[in-house]
Design a protein around this motif. Structure first.
Motif, mmCIF file in Angstrom:
data_model
loop_
_atom_site.group_PDB
_atom_site.id
_atom_site.type_symbol
_atom_site.label_atom_id
_atom_site.label_comp_id
_atom_site.label_asym_id
_atom_site.label_seq_id
_atom_site.Cartn_x
_atom_site.Cartn_y
_atom_site.Cartn_z
ATOM 1 N N GLU A 161 0.912 -1.133 -0.218
ATOM 2 C CA GLU A 161 -0.093 0.145 0.031
ATOM 3 C C GLU A 161 0.786 1.174 -0.159
ATOM 4 O O GLU A 161 1.941 1.223 0.593
ATOM 5 N N VAL A 162 0.393 2.346 -0.595
ATOM 6 C CA VAL A 162 0.886 3.375 -0.845
ATOM 7 C C VAL A 162 0.200 4.535 -0.160
ATOM 8 O O VAL A 162 -0.908 4.894 -0.309
ATOM 9 N N ASP A 163 0.767 5.371 0.878
ATOM 10 C CA ASP A 163 0.248 6.314 1.445
ATOM 11 C C ASP A 163 -0.281 7.451 0.802
ATOM 12 O O ASP A 163 0.147 7.793 -0.347
ATOM 13 N N GLY A 164 -1.757 7.720 0.804
ATOM 14 C CA GLY A 164 -2.362 8.751 -0.176
ATOM 15 C C GLY A 164 -2.791 8.128 -1.153
ATOM 16 O O GLY A 164 -3.461 8.863 -1.995
ATOM 17 N N GLN A 165 -2.893 6.910 -1.515
ATOM 18 C CA GLN A 165 -3.418 6.240 -2.691
ATOM 19 C C GLN A 165 -4.425 5.328 -2.430
ATOM 20 O O GLN A 165 -4.481 4.671 -1.219
ATOM 21 N N GLU A 166 -5.271 4.931 -3.287
ATOM 22 C CA GLU A 166 -6.119 3.789 -3.069
ATOM 23 C C GLU A 166 -5.499 2.439 -2.944
ATOM 24 O O GLU A 166 -4.468 2.541 -3.340
ATOM 25 N N PRO A 167 -5.994 1.616 -2.194
ATOM 26 C CA PRO A 167 -5.508 0.184 -1.848
ATOM 27 C C PRO A 167 -5.160 -0.412 -3.300
ATOM 28 O O PRO A 167 -5.821 -0.179 -4.333
ATOM 29 N N PRO A 168 -4.321 -1.307 -3.344
ATOM 30 C CA PRO A 168 -3.910 -1.904 -4.869
ATOM 31 C C PRO A 168 -5.252 -2.792 -5.019
ATOM 32 O O PRO A 168 -5.982 -3.285 -4.297
ATOM 33 N N LEU A 169 -5.395 -2.535 -6.637
ATOM 34 C CA LEU A 169 -6.554 -3.245 -7.194
ATOM 35 C C LEU A 169 -6.716 -4.573 -7.006
ATOM 36 O O LEU A 169 -7.670 -5.294 -6.714
#
Length: 201
Positions: A161-169
């Motif tokens: 997971e990347v902070d500030g981004q949607e969770p991986p698809l």
């Protein structure tokens, strides 16, 4: 049923085995609650063949996910595919997991950023765009995140997971996406022995 294509994807840690006839997936272990996640590849394959009324010799092509991803499960999957190919006299073709994930999530012009965990502090990082894997590296997580900042827009897949981004698809490609990638590869001659090894992990 004849001329089946064998598909095995394992590097995400939850194995999925499929069989295709032409361009259609005719068996997908991910759709059966009793088979989901099973690492008894022989049993799952036999189940698929039985449901189709097919025999082992009806398999004419073998494709297997070669990672990067979970080391043990990936190597076990590759070993099974290799053994199957050896038993029925067919070459085995390895498909990089990042091509499979990229094909699964590709939509429009936005690139697909792929991040999978590796031994800390490292990750596997890739970018899939224009229908191909444009970049791959085994690097520190911070380096991958710096590279991501250079992309204006992207879709993310994998298990980081990347902070500030949607969770991986997703962290697994569908059998349809795997078949699409498989069909894009040049199929080796019947007398070839292409036994893939796992990518750097």
């Amino acid at each position: 049923m004849t001329d089946l294509t064998f598909l095995l994807q394992t590097s995400n840690g939850v194995p999925v085995l499929g069989l295709a006839c032409g361009d259609d997936i005719v068996f997908d272990s991910a759709t059966d609650e009793a088979l989901i996640g099973s690492r008894d590849y022989r049993m799952v394959l036999e189940t698929g063949l039985d449901r189709l009324g097919a025999k082992l010799t009806d398999i004419k092509q073998i494709f297997v996910d070669i990672g990067p991803g979970g080391l043990g499960v990936t190597r076990t999957g590759v070993a099974f595919a290799n053994a199957l190919g050896f038993a029925i006299g067919l070459p085995t073709t390895g498909l990089p997991a990042f091509e499979l994930l990229g094909a699964e999530a590709s939509l429009g012009d936005a690139p697909v950023a792929i991040l999978r965990k590796a031994a800390r502090p490292f990750v596997h990082f890739g970018v899939f765009e224009n229908g191909a894997l444009a970049h791959y590296e085994h690097c520190k997580r911070d380096s991958a995140l710096t590279s991501l900042e250079k992309l204006d827009k992207y879709r993310i897949v994998g298990n980081v997971e990347v902070d500030g981004q949607e969770p991986p698809l997703t962290n697994v490609a569908s059998m349809a996406a795997m078949l699409k990638v498989a069909r894009s590869k040049a199929f080796p001659q019947p007398d070839a022995r292409t036994y893939p090894i796992v990518e750097v992990l």
